[in-house]
Structure formats: C-alpha cells, structure tokens
Design a protein around this motif. Structure first.
Motif, PDB file in Angstrom:
ATOM      1  N   HIS A 187      17.875  76.296  21.351  1.00 40.51           N
ATOM      2  CA  HIS A 187      17.118  76.127  20.115  1.00 40.51           C
ATOM      3  C   HIS A 187      18.068  75.815  18.953  1.00 40.51           C
TER       4      HIS A 187
ATOM      5  N   HIS B  19      18.338  72.403  16.517  1.00 38.60           N
ATOM      6  CA  HIS B  19      18.264  72.371  15.056  1.00 38.60           C
ATOM      7  C   HIS B  19      19.486  71.717  14.426  1.00 38.60           C
TER       8      HIS B  19
ATOM      9  N   HIS C 143      12.697  68.366  18.946  1.00 42.87           N
ATOM     10  CA  HIS C 143      12.184  69.641  18.452  1.00 42.87           C
ATOM     11  C   HIS C 143      11.378  69.473  17.164  1.00 42.87           C
TER      12      HIS C 143
ATOM     13  N   HIS D 235       8.039  71.578  14.418  1.00 46.67           N
ATOM     14  CA  HIS D 235       8.082  71.973  13.010  1.00 46.67           C
ATOM     15  C   HIS D 235       7.259  71.049  12.117  1.00 46.67           C
TER      16      HIS D 235
ATOM     17  N   HIS E 259      11.333  81.047  10.195  1.00 50.95           N
ATOM     18  CA  HIS E 259      11.891  79.946  10.984  1.00 50.95           C
ATOM     19  C   HIS E 259      11.213  78.610  10.678  1.00 50.95           C
TER      20      HIS E 259
HETATM   21 ZN   LIG Z   1      12.845  75.539  15.675  1.00 53.18          ZN
END
Ligand SMILES: [Zn+2]
Ligand SMILES: [Zn+2]
Length: 422
Positions: free
Chosen positions: A98, A102, A111, A115, A192
């Motif tokens: 993860h 990012h 990813h 988001h 997050h």
């Molecule tokens: Zn994330």
C-alpha cells in the motif's frame, strides 16, 4: 480462480446488506453519506474489479507456490500458529504494498481508483483497480515463504484479509477506544482517504495499525481538521474504467513530451505526482489548493438519469452473479465475451452519467450486438434453463438500453448542449 469466484458469491450479499444498512441508517438520522451517482460509480468500479480479478487477467511475475518451493527453510503445519503468522505476514506485506502504491508514480495508477471518490462511505471500499495488470504482490510474501507457510493458508486468508477492509469505510462510527491502538478503524481510515495536508499518505495499514505506528505513518483524526475526501488531481468522471488509466495516461504523455531522456526513464519511479520541469511548465495540471474549498464533481443529473443509472448497475450486478454461478458451464471464451458485455455496459452508462454525447454510440453498438447474440443463439449463456423466455427479457433489456441511450443523450440532455456551446 474458481475458488475466488466462490468466495465472492458469499461476500457480495454481505456487502449488499451492510451497504443497505448504511444508506437506510443515513436516511433516518438525516446524515446521508451517499450520493446516487457517486455510489453507482463506486459499485460499478467494484464490479469491474471483481470480474477482472476472477478472470485472472494479470501477468504474474512470481507466484507464491514458486517462492515456497525455492525459499522454504522449514515447514510449518496448518495449526493455529501458522494461521496467526500468515495473517501477520500478510498484513505486513499489505502495508508495504500500500505504501509503495502511494509513494511511487507508476504504482499510484492502480490505487488512485480507490481514492477517487469525493465521498466516504462503504461503497468507496468497492472502488478497486482493474489496472493492476502485473502480479508482483507475492514478492512481499517472501517472509511467509521462508517460514514455509502452506499455499492453502495464504489462498484462504488473502480474500478474507481483503474483505475485512470493507467495514471501516464509514463516517457513522466515531473513535473506538482501545481498538484504535490495534486495528485500523473508520476514524483512522477517514484520515487515509483525506487530502488535507495533515492527513495525506497517512495510515497505510490494512487491518493492524501497528505498522503505521512503527514506521512513522500514523496520524490520528483531529477534531479541528475535518477530513476532506478525494484526490488532489480530481478524476472528473464517474467512469471507473477511465479512472483506472488516467494517471498512467498522464505519465505516458509527460514521458513522451519531455525533452530530457533521463526524465523519460525516471518519471515512472519518481515519487507520485512528480513531473519533468519542461512539461510541468508547458502543460500545467490543476491541483486542488484549498481542500476546504473545491468544486466536487457533479454533472447535472435528473431523477430519471439517476434511476436509470441504478437500474443499469443492478442489471450488471445480476448478470455478473449469474456468470459466477455458471462459471464452469460458460467456459473461458464465453466468460470473456460475457464480461465484455458487462464492461462495455458499465463504460456506456457511466459515460451517460458523465453527460458525454458519445455515450449514445457505445449504447447502440452494445445493444445491437446483444440483440444479434440473442437472435443467433436463441439464449443468453444458458439463462433460459433458469428463467423461461429469458432470451426475450435480455433482448428487451438491450433494446431498452438503446432507447435510453438516445433519450438521455438527445432529448433530456439540454444542459450539456448549453454547456458545450459556451
Ligand atoms: Zn490508499
Ligand atoms: Zn480505503
């Protein structure tokens, strides 16, 4: 991937029930955290991810059984101890994977979909990638392989570990006392998903929050800093398939346009969002400056279009469930074609939701193809044996999508015409 499809058959009703509870609860306490189009987009993203993963359309660089065969120095039997070790190792691997997603430009592409919602609710959890085309996650499991954790244990734990990340995507649960020191909670995960400078790239843990505390990425949710959700370069579309490749497309363009050969090569592995100086100057990209004050994506949506979007999403869900129940009977080639119809369907109706005129073209081509399929085979992948006259129903559905595509593009969509003229 049949076992994964089976696991999903159990998990999906569970997701649907929890989602329904969240929406109903929000309605009664008058704190609705869902917006129709955003939720439809999130769920549709989940459908694309599930289908893609079930078909196993990824290039596996290295598999867990391979690592196990070559690296194991001991063999632990499937006792409670091995399950515990495997869980901790899996969660540790999840944290670093993860974090990589990012921090590094190219990995962010797969990813960003997670988001991309500007809301925060259980549906957001379903925003999962289809652009994860290279399978390298097993590399993070080297510690498990060295310890000789059996493949079966990993295969069973992995989906459970993933599905256990669903519940904490909610704004209805506050801080949870001592649990905040052990588990990733809704409060921590709100941080997050937030783009506030205080919160960005924090709380990367998946089930246990101890990794964040150990490696300096922990941030508590602060009363004076209400989380603002989304991404700094807003997606600007409801189409999950587009969102999956937007960032990649931007990197590709930059790599192509920059004059520096060094930058062409290194842009892929630089920190997320890094751009070569020359293209940054020539082709600026807007980034949200004031997180408390930006325009959230909301193209004009009538009640009719909202209802139609929900209808299309439910049909896609139903078709997908039918496909999973008949996974073996349909066969791999059939599955590819079936999935193609669902994917193009999702592309089409989310483009309609975006109020893009070319949606009508997609809807007509897909509708006609569907009708031709029914006429030629007289059946929809064996659906006739479950539902009498299923071919007529599916045919009528495709016909409806053609008319709806035309209606929402040309008859109802006055707003866009004005917008385009301006
Ligand atoms: Zn994330
Ligand atoms: Zn999340």
């Amino acid at each position: 991937m049949e076992t994964y499809a089976t696991a999903l058959l159990y998990a999906i009703p569970f997701f649907v029930i929890l989602l329904t509870i969240e929406i109903t609860y929000g309605y009664f306490v008058k704190k609705q955290m869902h917006k129709v189009m955003d939720t439809v987009s999130s769920i549709s993203s989940g459908l694309t991810n599930i289908i893609k993963d079930t078909l196993g359309l990824a290039l596996i660089v290295v598999s867990y059984p391979f690592l196990l065969e070559h690296l194991a120095i001991t063999e632990i039997k499937a006792t409670w101890l091995v399950w515990t070790i495997a869980f901790v190792v899996l969660d540790f691997a999840g944290y670093w994977n993860h974090r990589l997603s990012h921090k590094i430009n190219i990995f962010w592409n797969q990813h960003v979909i997670h988001h991309s919602s500007e809301e925060f609710n259980l549906a957001c959890a379903l925003r999962q990638p289809i652009s994860n085309l290279v399978g390298y996650f097993s590399l993070f499991l080297i510690p498990a392989a060295v310890l000789g954790v059996p493949h079966m244990v990993i295969a069973i734990l992995a989906p459970i570990h993933l599905f256990a990340q669903f519940w904490y995507h909610t704004r209805h649960i506050g801080k949870m006392g001592w649990l905040e020191y052990v588990l990733v909670t809704p409060s921590q995960h709100r941080v997050h998903h937030a783009i506030n400078p205080e919160y960005i790239d924090k709380n990367l843990g998946q089930i246990l929050c101890v990794w964040d505390r150990m490696f300096g990425t922990f941030q508590e949710e602060l009363d004076e800093v209400p989380p603002q959700f989304g991404v700094l370069k807003p997606a600007g579309t409801w189409n999950p398939i587009i969102i999956n490749f937007q960032h990649l497309w931007r990197i590709l363009q930059d790599a192509w346009r920059t004059r520096s050969l060094r930058d062409k090569l290194r842009i892929w592995f630089m920190p997320t969002g890094w751009r070569p100086d020359d293209v940054k100057e020539k082709y600026p990209i807007a980034i949200i400056g004031d997180v408390y004050n930006f325009k959230r994506y909301a193209p004009e949506a009538t009640n009719g279009l909202k209802l139609y979007a929900i209808f299309q999403m439910l049909v896609s869900l139903g078709l997908m469930m039918f496909m999973f129940y008949n996974y073996t009977e349909i066969g791999f080639e059939g599955l590819l074609i079936f999935s193609g119809f669902i994917f193009i369907g999702i592309y089409g109706y989310t483009t309609l939701m975006d109020r893009k005129k070319y949606a009508v073209g997609i809807e007509i081509v897909r509708g006609v193809a569907g009708i031709l399929w029914i006429v030629y085979f007289g059946d929809w992948f064996g659906l006739n044996s479950y539902l009498p006259m299923a071919n007529m129903w599916i045919g009528a559905y495709f016909l409806l999508t053609i008319f709806a595509g035309i209606y929402f593009s040309y008859f109802e969509n006055k707003e866009t015409e004005l917008g385009m003229a301006a």
